[in-house]
Write a protein that holds these residues in place. Structure first.
Motif, PDB file in Angstrom:
ATOM      1  N   ASP A  28       0.854  -1.195   0.000  1.00 50.22           N
ATOM      2  CA  ASP A  28       0.000   0.000   0.000  1.00 50.22           C
ATOM      3  C   ASP A  28       0.885   1.238   0.000  1.00 50.22           C
ATOM      4  O   ASP A  28       0.632   2.201  -0.706  1.00 50.22           O
ATOM      5  N   SER A  29       1.930   1.160   0.803  1.00 50.70           N
ATOM      6  CA  SER A  29       2.785   2.321   0.988  1.00 50.70           C
ATOM      7  C   SER A  29       3.588   2.647  -0.278  1.00 50.70           C
ATOM      8  O   SER A  29       3.795   3.811  -0.595  1.00 50.70           O
ATOM      9  N   VAL A  30       4.028   1.615  -1.012  1.00 51.61           N
ATOM     10  CA  VAL A  30       4.933   1.894  -2.142  1.00 51.61           C
ATOM     11  C   VAL A  30       4.215   1.910  -3.495  1.00 51.61           C
ATOM     12  O   VAL A  30       4.825   2.244  -4.511  1.00 51.61           O
ATOM     13  N   ALA A  31       2.896   1.569  -3.520  1.00 49.44           N
ATOM     14  CA  ALA A  31       2.205   1.332  -4.806  1.00 49.44           C
ATOM     15  C   ALA A  31       2.411   2.439  -5.836  1.00 49.44           C
ATOM     16  O   ALA A  31       2.780   2.172  -6.980  1.00 49.44           O
ATOM     17  N   LEU A 202      13.138   8.210  -2.485  1.00 50.83           N
ATOM     18  CA  LEU A 202      12.161   8.239  -3.585  1.00 50.83           C
ATOM     19  C   LEU A 202      10.716   8.080  -3.125  1.00 50.83           C
ATOM     20  O   LEU A 202       9.805   8.606  -3.761  1.00 50.83           O
ATOM     21  N   THR A 203      10.499   7.327  -2.036  1.00 45.94           N
ATOM     22  CA  THR A 203       9.103   7.069  -1.633  1.00 45.94           C
ATOM     23  C   THR A 203       8.814   7.573  -0.218  1.00 45.94           C
ATOM     24  O   THR A 203       7.670   7.518   0.228  1.00 45.94           O
ATOM     25  N   GLY A 204       9.837   8.015   0.489  1.00 45.15           N
ATOM     26  CA  GLY A 204       9.641   8.468   1.874  1.00 45.15           C
ATOM     27  C   GLY A 204       9.421   7.299   2.828  1.00 45.15           C
ATOM     28  O   GLY A 204       8.953   7.475   3.942  1.00 45.15           O
ATOM     29  N   ASP A 205       9.724   6.067   2.388  1.00 46.29           N
ATOM     30  CA  ASP A 205       9.441   4.896   3.213  1.00 46.29           C
ATOM     31  C   ASP A 205      10.607   3.902   3.127  1.00 46.29           C
ATOM     32  O   ASP A 205      10.588   2.968   2.344  1.00 46.29           O
ATOM     33  N   SER A 206      11.642   4.142   3.954  1.00 50.34           N
ATOM     34  CA  SER A 206      12.809   3.251   3.896  1.00 50.34           C
ATOM     35  C   SER A 206      12.497   1.899   4.546  1.00 50.34           C
ATOM     36  O   SER A 206      13.063   0.872   4.170  1.00 50.34           O
ATOM     37  N   GLU A 207      11.548   1.889   5.516  1.00 54.30           N
ATOM     38  CA  GLU A 207      11.241   0.638   6.234  1.00 54.30           C
ATOM     39  C   GLU A 207      10.715  -0.446   5.302  1.00 54.30           C
ATOM     40  O   GLU A 207      11.080  -1.619   5.412  1.00 54.30           O
ATOM     41  N   SER A 208       9.844  -0.048   4.361  1.00 56.46           N
ATOM     42  CA  SER A 208       9.288  -1.033   3.428  1.00 56.46           C
ATOM     43  C   SER A 208      10.406  -1.659   2.596  1.00 56.46           C
ATOM     44  O   SER A 208      10.402  -2.856   2.314  1.00 56.46           O
ATOM     45  N   TYR A 209      11.384  -0.838   2.232  1.00 55.98           N
ATOM     46  CA  TYR A 209      12.475  -1.377   1.407  1.00 55.98           C
ATOM     47  C   TYR A 209      13.452  -2.194   2.239  1.00 55.98           C
ATOM     48  O   TYR A 209      14.088  -3.124   1.733  1.00 55.98           O
ATOM     49  N   GLN A 210      13.540  -1.873   3.537  1.00 55.03           N
ATOM     50  CA  GLN A 210      14.328  -2.728   4.444  1.00 55.03           C
ATOM     51  C   GLN A 210      13.677  -4.119   4.469  1.00 55.03           C
ATOM     52  O   GLN A 210      14.355  -5.140   4.373  1.00 55.03           O
TER      53      GLN A 210
END
Ligand SMILES: C[S@@+](CC[C@H](N)C(=O)[O-])C[C@H]1O[C@@H](n2cnc3c(N)ncnc32)[C@H](O)[C@@H]1O
Length: 258
Positions: A28-31, A202-210
């Motif tokens: 949802d966060s990165v879509a 790029l997405t403001g969400d490093s946790e999702s990419y972790q």
């Protein structure tokens, strides 16, 4: 009271019942930035891997593809476009594509009238473990960078086989483990140091990419995953490594109707 079983969510262990919601939160966060981030993270190489997979899949006119965990639908578009190239030379019906994903945000982010053009492409929300398709429906079932996010992978493999017609072919493209030590170390350093930071910018969400890089490390190695395909009933199972094993394409066939 018995304690609920746990399962990996990246390097974290979470109760089995919570994994799907956590995975959903990630996508949802990165879509909305998913395609951009995919290009940035892999330096565009994911497109080459998908083209290499398509060469192997060899789409034909009139075939039906179900792309599971299909996200924004790029693999389905590639399939239909390749089948169309064959169709203009040899005739037949256009190929049809079904993109299915548990996450409506990912499906919606992929809708692009320019790219979709006149393609016969349907987007359906559904879980890889209990696919919303009848038995013996598709000529080709694919899952690309999706299986590692699924809670019960054995169940998903069995259900993807169920949806295939007898003689149908299954392909799974997924990040894997380079057998060469120096490449593994280089790839680890890149993944853990660069990708979460890039995701943050790029997405403001490093946790999702972790989570994404951790989930890649927890995924079974090539031989073990090939064994899981065999256990799910696929025949003539094999795989090939791409980019030294950073990614691997596994495949298998449904022989017989049951
Ligand atoms: C890394 S993306 C891959 C998207 C696309 N297949 C690609 O190659 O770019 C993983 C996708 O798996 C989907 N997904 C995760 N768990 C799923 C499940 N249980 N059933 C179906 N889709 C799932 C996510 O919503 C997300 O769209």
């Amino acid at each position: 009271m018995t304690k609920e079983k746990t399962i990996d969510f990246g390097f974290e262990d979470v109760p089995v019942s919570e994994k799907a919601a956590k995975v959903r939160g990630v996508f949802d966060s990165v879509a909305s930035k998913y395609d951009l981030m995919n290009d940035a993270m892999s330096m565009g190489v994911h497109r080459v891997w998908k083209d290499m997979a398509m060469a192997k899949i060899n789409p034909q006119p009139g075939e039906i593809i179900v792309d599971v965990a299909g996200g924004t639908g790029d693999l389905t578009r590639k399939f239909i476009a390749r089948a169309e190239q064959v169709r203009v030379r040899r005739g037949g019906k256009p190929a049809r594509g079904f993109v299915t994903d548990i996450n409506a945000e990912m499906l919606l982010a992929g809708i692009d009238p320019k790219k979709d053009g006149a393609m016969d492409m349907t987007r359906v929300c559904g879980d890889a473990q209990t696919l919303p398709f009848p038995d013996n429906f598709a000529d080709v079932v694919t899952i690309s960078f999706g299986i590692r996010n699924v809670t019960d992978r054995d169940m998903a493999l069995r259900d993807m086989r169920r949806v295939l017609k007898p003689g149908g072919r299954f392909y799974c493209l997924e990040f894997s483990t380079p057998p060469t030590e120096w490449l593994r170390k280089f790839y680890d350093a890149y993944s853990f140091n660069v990708i979460p930071k890039m995701g943050g910018v790029l997405t403001g969400d490093s946790e999702s990419y972790q989570y994404l890089v951790e989930s890649i490390r927890k995924f079974p190695k090539q031989q073990e995953f090939a064994g899981m395909l065999r256990n799910a009933g696929f025949k003539r199972v094999n795989y090939e490594d791409y980019t030294g094993g950073v990614c691997a394409l596994h495949w298998g066939y449904k022989i017989g109707a049951a």
